[in-house]
Scaffold this motif. Structure first.
Motif, PDB file in Angstrom:
ATOM      1  N   THR A  64      -6.497  24.851  -9.507  1.00 41.81           N
ATOM      2  CA  THR A  64      -7.467  25.834  -8.985  1.00 41.81           C
ATOM      3  C   THR A  64      -8.170  25.330  -7.730  1.00 41.81           C
ATOM      4  O   THR A  64      -8.812  26.117  -7.030  1.00 41.81           O
ATOM      5  CB  THR A  64      -8.516  26.189 -10.048  1.00 41.81           C
ATOM      6  N   HIS A  65      -8.062  24.034  -7.434  1.00 46.11           N
ATOM      7  CA  HIS A  65      -8.750  23.463  -6.271  1.00 46.11           C
ATOM      8  C   HIS A  65      -7.778  23.016  -5.171  1.00 46.11           C
ATOM      9  O   HIS A  65      -8.195  22.343  -4.217  1.00 46.11           O
ATOM     10  CB  HIS A  65      -9.600  22.264  -6.701  1.00 46.11           C
ATOM     11  N   LEU A  66      -6.504  23.376  -5.298  1.00 46.36           N
ATOM     12  CA  LEU A  66      -5.534  22.934  -4.294  1.00 46.36           C
ATOM     13  C   LEU A  66      -5.852  23.478  -2.905  1.00 46.36           C
ATOM     14  O   LEU A  66      -5.527  22.832  -1.897  1.00 46.36           O
ATOM     15  CB  LEU A  66      -4.116  23.356  -4.709  1.00 46.36           C
ATOM     16  N   ASP A  67      -6.466  24.649  -2.825  1.00 49.76           N
ATOM     17  CA  ASP A  67      -6.769  25.252  -1.529  1.00 49.76           C
ATOM     18  C   ASP A  67      -8.111  24.787  -0.962  1.00 49.76           C
ATOM     19  O   ASP A  67      -8.529  25.255   0.104  1.00 49.76           O
ATOM     20  CB  ASP A  67      -6.787  26.785  -1.644  1.00 49.76           C
ATOM     21  N   ASP A  68      -8.773  23.865  -1.653  1.00 52.52           N
ATOM     22  CA  ASP A  68     -10.096  23.415  -1.206  1.00 52.52           C
ATOM     23  C   ASP A  68     -10.045  22.196  -0.297  1.00 52.52           C
ATOM     24  O   ASP A  68     -11.090  21.698   0.134  1.00 52.52           O
ATOM     25  CB  ASP A  68     -10.983  23.089  -2.420  1.00 52.52           C
ATOM     26  N   GLY A  69      -8.846  21.687  -0.029  1.00 50.34           N
ATOM     27  CA  GLY A  69      -8.716  20.529   0.855  1.00 50.34           C
ATOM     28  C   GLY A  69      -9.158  19.220   0.233  1.00 50.34           C
ATOM     29  O   GLY A  69      -9.508  18.273   0.946  1.00 50.34           O
ATOM     30  N   LEU A  70      -9.142  19.134  -1.092  1.00 46.68           N
ATOM     31  CA  LEU A  70      -9.616  17.930  -1.784  1.00 46.68           C
ATOM     32  C   LEU A  70      -8.531  16.874  -1.942  1.00 46.68           C
ATOM     33  O   LEU A  70      -8.840  15.713  -2.234  1.00 46.68           O
ATOM     34  CB  LEU A  70     -10.160  18.302  -3.170  1.00 46.68           C
ATOM     35  N   PHE A  71      -7.275  17.270  -1.756  1.00 48.45           N
ATOM     36  CA  PHE A  71      -6.165  16.371  -2.047  1.00 48.45           C
ATOM     37  C   PHE A  71      -5.436  16.038  -0.746  1.00 48.45           C
ATOM     38  O   PHE A  71      -4.533  16.750  -0.317  1.00 48.45           O
ATOM     39  CB  PHE A  71      -5.218  16.998  -3.071  1.00 48.45           C
ATOM     40  N   GLU A  72      -5.834  14.942  -0.143  1.00 49.33           N
ATOM     41  CA  GLU A  72      -5.296  14.546   1.163  1.00 49.33           C
ATOM     42  C   GLU A  72      -3.872  14.016   1.011  1.00 49.33           C
ATOM     43  O   GLU A  72      -3.552  13.266   0.078  1.00 49.33           O
ATOM     44  CB  GLU A  72      -6.181  13.465   1.780  1.00 49.33           C
ATOM     45  N   LEU A  73      -3.019  14.408   1.954  1.00 53.70           N
ATOM     46  CA  LEU A  73      -1.663  13.878   2.001  1.00 53.70           C
ATOM     47  C   LEU A  73      -1.642  12.666   2.914  1.00 53.70           C
ATOM     48  O   LEU A  73      -2.200  12.685   4.012  1.00 53.70           O
ATOM     49  CB  LEU A  73      -0.688  14.941   2.505  1.00 53.70           C
ATOM     50  N   GLU A  74      -0.977  11.614   2.461  1.00 52.25           N
ATOM     51  CA  GLU A  74      -0.957  10.357   3.196  1.00 52.25           C
ATOM     52  C   GLU A  74       0.277   9.567   2.790  1.00 52.25           C
ATOM     53  O   GLU A  74       0.966   9.937   1.825  1.00 52.25           O
ATOM     54  CB  GLU A  74      -2.226   9.558   2.878  1.00 52.25           C
ATOM     55  N   PRO A  75       0.579   8.469   3.496  1.00 47.94           N
ATOM     56  CA  PRO A  75       1.699   7.629   3.068  1.00 47.94           C
ATOM     57  C   PRO A  75       1.401   7.005   1.702  1.00 47.94           C
ATOM     58  O   PRO A  75       0.340   6.427   1.481  1.00 47.94           O
ATOM     59  CB  PRO A  75       1.765   6.554   4.163  1.00 47.94           C
ATOM     60  N   VAL A  76       2.355   7.156   0.786  1.00 50.80           N
ATOM     61  CA  VAL A  76       2.180   6.658  -0.583  1.00 50.80           C
ATOM     62  C   VAL A  76       3.380   5.776  -0.934  1.00 50.80           C
ATOM     63  O   VAL A  76       4.531   6.153  -0.678  1.00 50.80           O
ATOM     64  CB  VAL A  76       2.074   7.828  -1.587  1.00 50.80           C
ATOM     65  N   ALA A  77       3.102   4.613  -1.519  1.00 48.78           N
ATOM     66  CA  ALA A  77       4.164   3.715  -1.963  1.00 48.78           C
ATOM     67  C   ALA A  77       4.759   4.274  -3.256  1.00 48.78           C
ATOM     68  O   ALA A  77       4.167   4.140  -4.330  1.00 48.78           O
ATOM     69  CB  ALA A  77       3.617   2.312  -2.173  1.00 48.78           C
ATOM     70  N   VAL A  78       5.918   4.901  -3.152  1.00 46.35           N
ATOM     71  CA  VAL A  78       6.462   5.669  -4.267  1.00 46.35           C
ATOM     72  C   VAL A  78       6.838   4.790  -5.450  1.00 46.35           C
ATOM     73  O   VAL A  78       6.660   5.177  -6.614  1.00 46.35           O
ATOM     74  CB  VAL A  78       7.669   6.509  -3.781  1.00 46.35           C
ATOM     75  N   ARG A  79       7.317   3.583  -5.191  1.00 47.72           N
ATOM     76  CA  ARG A  79       7.688   2.709  -6.310  1.00 47.72           C
ATOM     77  C   ARG A  79       6.453   2.304  -7.117  1.00 47.72           C
ATOM     78  O   ARG A  79       6.514   2.207  -8.348  1.00 47.72           O
ATOM     79  CB  ARG A  79       8.403   1.460  -5.792  1.00 47.72           C
ATOM     80  N   ALA A  80       5.346   2.080  -6.431  1.00 44.39           N
ATOM     81  CA  ALA A  80       4.124   1.674  -7.121  1.00 44.39           C
ATOM     82  C   ALA A  80       3.636   2.779  -8.056  1.00 44.39           C
ATOM     83  O   ALA A  80       3.167   2.507  -9.167  1.00 44.39           O
ATOM     84  CB  ALA A  80       3.035   1.322  -6.110  1.00 44.39           C
ATOM     85  N   VAL A  81       3.759   4.042  -7.628  1.00 42.56           N
ATOM     86  CA  VAL A  81       3.346   5.155  -8.470  1.00 42.56           C
ATOM     87  C   VAL A  81       4.238   5.227  -9.710  1.00 42.56           C
ATOM     88  O   VAL A  81       3.757   5.384 -10.838  1.00 42.56           O
ATOM     89  CB  VAL A  81       3.393   6.489  -7.704  1.00 42.56           C
ATOM     90  N   CYS A  82       5.543   5.098  -9.515  1.00 43.30           N
ATOM     91  CA  CYS A  82       6.475   5.125 -10.650  1.00 43.30           C
ATOM     92  C   CYS A  82       6.198   3.964 -11.607  1.00 43.30           C
ATOM     93  O   CYS A  82       6.235   4.139 -12.834  1.00 43.30           O
ATOM     94  CB  CYS A  82       7.906   5.071 -10.151  1.00 43.30           C
ATOM     95  N   ASP A  83       5.923   2.776 -11.055  1.00 44.21           N
ATOM     96  CA  ASP A  83       5.598   1.626 -11.898  1.00 44.21           C
ATOM     97  C   ASP A  83       4.389   1.926 -12.777  1.00 44.21           C
ATOM     98  O   ASP A  83       4.376   1.601 -13.975  1.00 44.21           O
ATOM     99  CB  ASP A  83       5.302   0.397 -11.035  1.00 44.21           C
ATOM    100  N   ASP A  84       3.368   2.541 -12.193  1.00 42.10           N
ATOM    101  CA  ASP A  84       2.138   2.822 -12.941  1.00 42.10           C
ATOM    102  C   ASP A  84       2.382   3.849 -14.046  1.00 42.10           C
ATOM    103  O   ASP A  84       1.846   3.724 -15.152  1.00 42.10           O
ATOM    104  CB  ASP A  84       1.045   3.321 -11.995  1.00 42.10           C
ATOM    105  N   VAL A  85       3.185   4.878 -13.748  1.00 43.11           N
ATOM    106  CA  VAL A  85       3.493   5.884 -14.768  1.00 43.11           C
ATOM    107  C   VAL A  85       4.250   5.243 -15.922  1.00 43.11           C
ATOM    108  O   VAL A  85       3.915   5.459 -17.103  1.00 43.11           O
ATOM    109  CB  VAL A  85       4.316   7.047 -14.174  1.00 43.11           C
ATOM    110  N   VAL A  86       5.262   4.462 -15.616  1.00 40.30           N
ATOM    111  CA  VAL A  86       6.071   3.824 -16.664  1.00 40.30           C
ATOM    112  C   VAL A  86       5.216   2.879 -17.495  1.00 40.30           C
ATOM    113  O   VAL A  86       5.326   2.833 -18.731  1.00 40.30           O
ATOM    114  CB  VAL A  86       7.272   3.087 -16.037  1.00 40.30           C
TER     115      VAL A  86
END
Length: 230
Positions: A64-86
């Motif tokens: 419901t807040h996706l259009d509010d500009g609260l979620f900035e897009l930026e370079p993200v280390a994709v392996r680190a995110v997957c590591d954290d989820v696992v």
């Protein structure tokens, strides 16, 4: 309006399931006769189910807040995110006698995304894989380069995805929470959340139907920023 109401009903139904399970677990706890080990197991189950339900509610609020500009897009280390989820899900998979393996095959380490939203996309895919696997099957999360994108794929071994859902995903996302009769649980709601977050990040979700399951994937734009860890 009917479509919107149906989507709300699907979300309500799927969020009702963990609440019902929590009630059942609470009622099954016998503090006078159960062993301390059994009570601890029930307690951990309650914590796990409640945390997953809270995460889904939080994800729905984020939509419901996706259009509010609260979620900035930026370079993200994709392996680190997957590591954290696992790492977060390892206990849950072990508790349910399931196994989740992570495979790296990507050279591009950075993607354009929002870390929190990407985390939720991968988390929802992996939770579905846990629901639709057995003690004999192996759920897989893999990362690989795919043209000018990085593709994250979660492979499960559940019932085949219905053709209408597969066709809708070919367009890149689901427009509303959808009930998937052959895949009860959080599948429809989880796919809807992943679709909305991916669309916001200019990513694309999709599915590959197999004879013995489904692979859900998200294709993420590669960041041109040089990673310090490459």
């Amino acid at each position: 309006m009917d479509s919107e109401v149906n989507g709300i009903l699907v979300a309500a139904h799927e969020l009702k399931s963990p609440l019902a399970l929590m009630r059942q677990l609470a009622l099954s706890m016998d503090f006078q006769n159960d062993s301390s080990a059994n009570l601890e197991q029930r307690r951990l189950q309650l914590v796990d189910v409640s945390e997953r339900a809270i995460r889904q509610v939080n994800d729905l609020v984020k939509i419901t807040h996706l259009d509010d500009g609260l979620f900035e897009l930026e370079p993200v280390a994709v392996r680190a995110v997957c590591d954290d989820v696992v790492e977060e899900l390892q206990y849950l998979f072990r508790f349910n006698h399931r196994d989740l393996k992570l495979y790296y095959g990507n050279r591009s380490r950075l993607v354009v995304a929002n870390r929190d939203l990407l985390y939720s996309v991968i988390y929802n895919f992996c939770i579905n894989a846990m629901h639709y696997s057995t003690t004999e099957t192996l759920s897989q999360l893999s990362i690989r380069d795919h043209g000018d994108k990085v593709r994250l794929v979660v492979r499960d071994f559940g019932p085949s995805l219905p053709l209408d859902i597969w066709r809708e995903l070919k367009n890149g996302w689901l427009n509303k929470p959808t009930s998937i009769a052959m895949r009860p649980g959080s599948s429809g709601l989880g796919l809807y959340i992943a679709s909305k977050f991916s669309k916001y990040m200019s990513a694309k979700v999709g599915a590959i139907r197999h004879r013995d399951g489904t692979s859900f994937f998200v294709d993420l734009p590669i960041s041109q920023q040089t990673s310090l860890f490459s």
